[in-house]
Design a protein around this motif. Structure first.
Motif, PDB file in Angstrom:
ATOM      1  N   ASN A  22     -13.559 -35.585 -15.943  1.00  0.00           N
ATOM      2  CA  ASN A  22     -13.685 -35.657 -14.488  1.00  0.00           C
ATOM      3  C   ASN A  22     -12.366 -35.934 -13.759  1.00  0.00           C
ATOM      4  N   VAL A  23     -11.300 -36.249 -14.482  1.00  0.00           N
ATOM      5  CA  VAL A  23     -10.012 -36.581 -13.865  1.00  0.00           C
ATOM      6  C   VAL A  23      -9.172 -35.328 -13.611  1.00  0.00           C
ATOM      7  N   TYR A  24      -9.335 -34.328 -14.442  1.00  0.00           N
ATOM      8  CA  TYR A  24      -8.455 -33.160 -14.395  1.00  0.00           C
ATOM      9  C   TYR A  24      -9.143 -31.963 -13.741  1.00  0.00           C
ATOM     10  N   PRO A  25      -8.360 -31.104 -13.088  1.00  0.00           N
ATOM     11  CA  PRO A  25      -8.949 -29.920 -12.442  1.00  0.00           C
ATOM     12  C   PRO A  25      -9.510 -28.951 -13.492  1.00  0.00           C
ATOM     13  N   ARG A  26     -10.462 -28.137 -13.055  1.00  0.00           N
ATOM     14  CA  ARG A  26     -11.074 -27.152 -13.969  1.00  0.00           C
ATOM     15  C   ARG A  26     -10.086 -26.071 -14.377  1.00  0.00           C
ATOM     16  N   THR A  27      -9.112 -25.779 -13.534  1.00  0.00           N
ATOM     17  CA  THR A  27      -8.100 -24.771 -13.846  1.00  0.00           C
ATOM     18  C   THR A  27      -6.728 -25.258 -13.404  1.00  0.00           C
ATOM     19  N   LEU A  28      -5.725 -24.786 -14.082  1.00  0.00           N
ATOM     20  CA  LEU A  28      -4.338 -24.987 -13.654  1.00  0.00           C
ATOM     21  C   LEU A  28      -3.469 -23.963 -14.361  1.00  0.00           C
ATOM     22  N   ASN A  29      -2.310 -23.707 -13.802  1.00  0.00           N
ATOM     23  CA  ASN A  29      -1.355 -22.764 -14.395  1.00  0.00           C
ATOM     24  C   ASN A  29      -0.326 -23.511 -15.219  1.00  0.00           C
ATOM     25  N   ILE A  30      -0.015 -22.975 -16.365  1.00  0.00           N
ATOM     26  CA  ILE A  30       1.076 -23.491 -17.189  1.00  0.00           C
ATOM     27  C   ILE A  30       2.214 -22.492 -17.057  1.00  0.00           C
ATOM     28  N   GLY A  31       3.365 -22.952 -16.634  1.00  0.00           N
ATOM     29  CA  GLY A  31       4.488 -22.046 -16.472  1.00  0.00           C
ATOM     30  C   GLY A  31       5.724 -22.774 -16.003  1.00  0.00           C
ATOM     31  N   PRO A  32       6.783 -22.034 -15.786  1.00  0.00           N
ATOM     32  CA  PRO A  32       8.046 -22.631 -15.362  1.00  0.00           C
ATOM     33  C   PRO A  32       7.930 -23.224 -13.961  1.00  0.00           C
ATOM     34  N   ILE A  33       8.636 -24.324 -13.740  1.00  0.00           N
ATOM     35  CA  ILE A  33       8.621 -24.936 -12.412  1.00  0.00           C
ATOM     36  C   ILE A  33       9.905 -24.652 -11.649  1.00  0.00           C
ATOM     37  N   THR A  67       2.510 -23.983 -10.222  1.00  0.00           N
ATOM     38  CA  THR A  67       2.379 -24.937 -11.325  1.00  0.00           C
ATOM     39  C   THR A  67       2.297 -26.384 -10.828  1.00  0.00           C
ATOM     40  N   GLN A  68       1.987 -26.557  -9.562  1.00  0.00           N
ATOM     41  CA  GLN A  68       1.940 -27.903  -8.988  1.00  0.00           C
ATOM     42  C   GLN A  68       0.914 -28.790  -9.689  1.00  0.00           C
ATOM     43  N   LYS A  69      -0.272 -28.247 -10.003  1.00  0.00           N
ATOM     44  CA  LYS A  69      -1.286 -29.053 -10.704  1.00  0.00           C
ATOM     45  C   LYS A  69      -0.780 -29.482 -12.076  1.00  0.00           C
ATOM     46  N   MET A  70      -0.073 -28.596 -12.765  1.00  0.00           N
ATOM     47  CA  MET A  70       0.484 -28.928 -14.074  1.00  0.00           C
ATOM     48  C   MET A  70       1.399 -30.142 -13.957  1.00  0.00           C
ATOM     49  N   VAL A  71       2.269 -30.110 -12.968  1.00  0.00           N
ATOM     50  CA  VAL A  71       3.224 -31.199 -12.769  1.00  0.00           C
ATOM     51  C   VAL A  71       2.498 -32.475 -12.341  1.00  0.00           C
ATOM     52  N   ASN A  72       1.589 -32.359 -11.375  1.00  0.00           N
ATOM     53  CA  ASN A  72       0.912 -33.542 -10.825  1.00  0.00           C
ATOM     54  C   ASN A  72      -0.049 -34.196 -11.808  1.00  0.00           C
ATOM     55  N   TYR A  73      -0.845 -33.393 -12.505  1.00  0.00           N
ATOM     56  CA  TYR A  73      -1.859 -33.958 -13.384  1.00  0.00           C
ATOM     57  C   TYR A  73      -1.362 -34.236 -14.795  1.00  0.00           C
TER      58      TYR A  73
END
Length: 135
Positions: free
Chosen positions: A26-37, A80-86
């Protein structure tokens, strides 16, 4: 331009994401992108060819610009903001290093006749040592 990235960075990012979702769904989003920032990861095809020619002796190329049959954006990128934030994580290889390691695999397999699996394990071990040193 495209956001070039290394396959092991992508794989590691998604494994970290999957492990964290498994621990706290329940803490993490259902989807996010993994990639270069970094915008530095956006390289043109010509830049990739130039990097490749620097990695493999005698590699020559000729680029042909063909008319597009469909509309495409000149620059592609991932959010990739969700990747960085979460995840508080980012890929470990620059676009340059991604190309260099990909060409190293190609060189081992095509010019040294090293088994593909052995070449993969060699680069995987190198990658794991690099990220271990970075942490």
């Amino acid at each position: 331009n495209r956001p070039w990235q290394f396959v092991l960075d992508i794989s590691l990012g998604y494994m970290i994401y999957a492990a964290r979702v498994h621990e706290e769904e329940n803490v993490y989003p259902r989807t996010l992108n993994i990639g270069p920032i970094s915008t530095a990861a956006k390289l043109s095809v010509k830049q990739i060819c130039d990097l490749t020619s620097g990695c493999i002796e005698g590699f020559k190329y000729e680029l042909k610009v063909l008319p597009l049959r469909y509309k495409e954006h000149k620059y592609l990128s991932l959010d990739t903001q969700k990747m960085v934030n979460y995840l508080k994580w980012s890929p470990k290889y620059s676009a340059y290093m991604a190309v260099k390691q990909t060409m190293e695999w190609y060189r081992m397999v095509e010019f040294e006749n090293i088994d593909r699996s052995e070449a993969c394990l060699t680069l995987l071990n190198y990658y794991l040592k690099r990220i271990e040193l970075a942490n």
